[in-house]
Design a protein around this motif. Sequence first.
Motif, PDB file in Angstrom:
ATOM      1  N   ALA A   1       0.852  -1.187   0.000  1.00  0.00           N
ATOM      2  CA  ALA A   1       0.000   0.000   0.000  1.00  0.00           C
ATOM      3  C   ALA A   1       0.886   1.235   0.000  1.00  0.00           C
ATOM      4  N   LEU A   2       0.499   2.225  -0.772  1.00  0.00           N
ATOM      5  CA  LEU A   2       1.246   3.480  -0.799  1.00  0.00           C
ATOM      6  C   LEU A   2       0.414   4.553  -0.123  1.00  0.00           C
ATOM      7  N   ILE A   3       0.987   5.218   0.869  1.00  0.00           N
ATOM      8  CA  ILE A   3       0.258   6.293   1.537  1.00  0.00           C
ATOM      9  C   ILE A   3       0.909   7.621   1.194  1.00  0.00           C
ATOM     10  N   GLY A   4       0.173   8.472   0.501  1.00  0.00           N
ATOM     11  CA  GLY A   4       0.709   9.771   0.101  1.00  0.00           C
ATOM     12  C   GLY A   4       1.134   9.790  -1.347  1.00  0.00           C
ATOM     13  N   ILE A   5       0.371  10.545  -2.158  1.00  0.00           N
ATOM     14  CA  ILE A   5       0.683  10.562  -3.583  1.00  0.00           C
ATOM     15  C   ILE A   5       1.243  11.899  -3.980  1.00  0.00           C
ATOM     16  N   GLY A   6       2.268  12.329  -3.309  1.00  0.00           N
ATOM     17  CA  GLY A   6       3.004  13.509  -3.757  1.00  0.00           C
ATOM     18  C   GLY A   6       3.949  13.078  -4.873  1.00  0.00           C
ATOM     19  N   ARG A   7       4.984  13.872  -5.089  1.00  0.00           N
ATOM     20  CA  ARG A   7       5.895  13.515  -6.179  1.00  0.00           C
ATOM     21  C   ARG A   7       6.626  12.218  -5.899  1.00  0.00           C
ATOM     22  N   VAL A   8       6.992  12.015  -4.646  1.00  0.00           N
ATOM     23  CA  VAL A   8       7.679  10.765  -4.315  1.00  0.00           C
ATOM     24  C   VAL A   8       6.743   9.583  -4.549  1.00  0.00           C
TER      25      VAL A   8
ATOM     26  N   GLY B   1      18.460  15.130 -14.193  1.00  0.00           N
ATOM     27  CA  GLY B   1      17.230  14.379 -14.425  1.00  0.00           C
ATOM     28  C   GLY B   1      16.073  14.945 -13.628  1.00  0.00           C
ATOM     29  N   ILE B   2      15.096  15.547 -14.323  1.00  0.00           N
ATOM     30  CA  ILE B   2      13.985  16.174 -13.612  1.00  0.00           C
ATOM     31  C   ILE B   2      12.720  15.385 -13.834  1.00  0.00           C
ATOM     32  N   GLY B   3      12.769  14.125 -13.559  1.00  0.00           N
ATOM     33  CA  GLY B   3      11.549  13.323 -13.540  1.00  0.00           C
ATOM     34  C   GLY B   3      10.854  13.561 -12.225  1.00  0.00           C
TER      35      GLY B   3
ATOM     36  N   GLN C   1      12.059  16.159  -9.263  1.00  0.00           N
ATOM     37  CA  GLN C   1      11.205  17.240  -8.764  1.00  0.00           C
ATOM     38  C   GLN C   1      10.990  17.126  -7.263  1.00  0.00           C
ATOM     39  N   ALA C   2      10.768  15.906  -6.817  1.00  0.00           N
ATOM     40  CA  ALA C   2      10.571  15.704  -5.390  1.00  0.00           C
ATOM     41  C   ALA C   2      11.791  16.194  -4.621  1.00  0.00           C
TER      42      ALA C   2
ATOM     43  N   ALA D   1      12.001  20.032  -4.411  1.00  0.00           N
ATOM     44  CA  ALA D   1      11.072  20.533  -3.400  1.00  0.00           C
ATOM     45  C   ALA D   1      11.605  20.238  -2.003  1.00  0.00           C
ATOM     46  N   TYR D   2      12.168  19.045  -1.865  1.00  0.00           N
ATOM     47  CA  TYR D   2      12.636  18.609  -0.556  1.00  0.00           C
ATOM     48  C   TYR D   2      13.774  19.481  -0.041  1.00  0.00           C
ATOM     49  N   PHE D   3      14.697  19.817  -0.934  1.00  0.00           N
ATOM     50  CA  PHE D   3      15.886  20.541  -0.470  1.00  0.00           C
ATOM     51  C   PHE D   3      15.709  22.049  -0.470  1.00  0.00           C
TER      52      PHE D   3
END
Lengths: 197, 197
Positions: free
Chosen positions: A68-75, B71-73, B77-78, B81-83
């Motif tokens: 199960a994946l929780i959280g559908i942000g970019r990651v 690589g901006i897949g 992108q994540a 945003a994270y950094f």
Amino acid sequence: MLSTLAETGRDQIYSHELANLSGVTAAQVRRDLMNIEYSGSPTRGYNIRGLINHINGYLDSKEPQHIALIGIGRVGQALIAYFANRNPNLSIVAAFDINPTKVGRVTNGCRCYPLDQFEQIVRQENIDVAILAVPAQEAQAAARQAIAAGVKGILNFAPVRLRVGSDVYVEDVDFAVCMEKVAFFARHNNYRRELIS
Amino acid sequence: MLSTLAETGRDQIYSHELANLSGVTAAQVRRDLMNIEYSGSPTRGYNIRGLINHINGYLDSKEPQHIALIGIGRVGQALIAYFANRNPNLSIVAAFDINPTKVGRVTNGCRCYPLDQFEQIVRQENIDVAILAVPAQEAQAAARQAIAAGVKGILNFAPVRLRVGSDVYVEDVDFAVCMEKVAFFARHNNYRRELIS
DNA sequence: CCCTGTGAAACAGTTCACAGCG
DNA sequence: CGCTGTGAACTGTTTCACAGGG
């Protein structure tokens, strides 16, 4: 990785070849294979197909595991794409998000459900591991919910240390930590060079 | 993590408290602090602010380090945003992609350049570490290019083992490996329980 | 008392070195 | 010969146990 080897025509391989393919020593390889009780012949080395089968038998369960994946942000999205059509024994079968605008979407054959259906879907789909790709402040609550639903393993991308019972396995992936590690060693190398020159 | 501690009002802390905050043993904590040559007082424990400063002085360089993202897949992108707005000593200052439609975009203050300007920007921005978030088949080539430009540390998200010289530090983050680890332990726990019950 | 600091023991993971075999 | 398999040595880390001090 081994699979590509099988296609190069050869069907036997020596420990030292495996060794420098994977960047460890030959002794290491032999010891590891010994530990999983696979033997090669002193004459010809290890049989590649036999090795693959043996490792698969050792690592994989017979029945596929559901994630199960929780959280559908970019990651989260990246992970769905990553696991789609890869290892059929290990697939993300359901995604969850609090954001109502994301619920109902289907990406790469993976449907997004509202978080409050978590327990139901987990039981229904026989899920036993979860990926946590939510903001740090929501991670602990999400973990608690996952565990309550019976999840036994969590891959946690949130930069917090989850508090869980000892029957739950947590693997943390913290981008900041990884990056600091790289930055530290890169810097360290620089210092070394400065000292030498 | 420690920073939040500093705000709880207290300014001293004992090793065993640090220990179960971070999930290791008290002896461990003391030994670690000993290694980085920080001492607390037997009476009151460790001074939190002093500890933070000492650790920062030990880990961080005085001058900030610059990171290039290749690589901006979705992963790329994540990471941007994270950094963004996190550790000012460790920031992604430039992104690169082959896809011409992505070039020129600015996300979170980070501009995307075409890959062939890599070396120029690296020297100009004084970059010494790179994040590789490209498809597996392009990773080795990208790594080669990064190293040629003088990069000394690579955080690699591509599921391949990069071949690099010994003066370059590579940290691999392989989602499949992490996931298998979690799945394996989750399964293992299940087995255990079955055996016991 | 309850802390820290630290020798000393225990442990895990890795490498060495060599017997044994085709 | 060159390979595997494996006891023995080694190295780095974790834990124990206790002296010393307010």
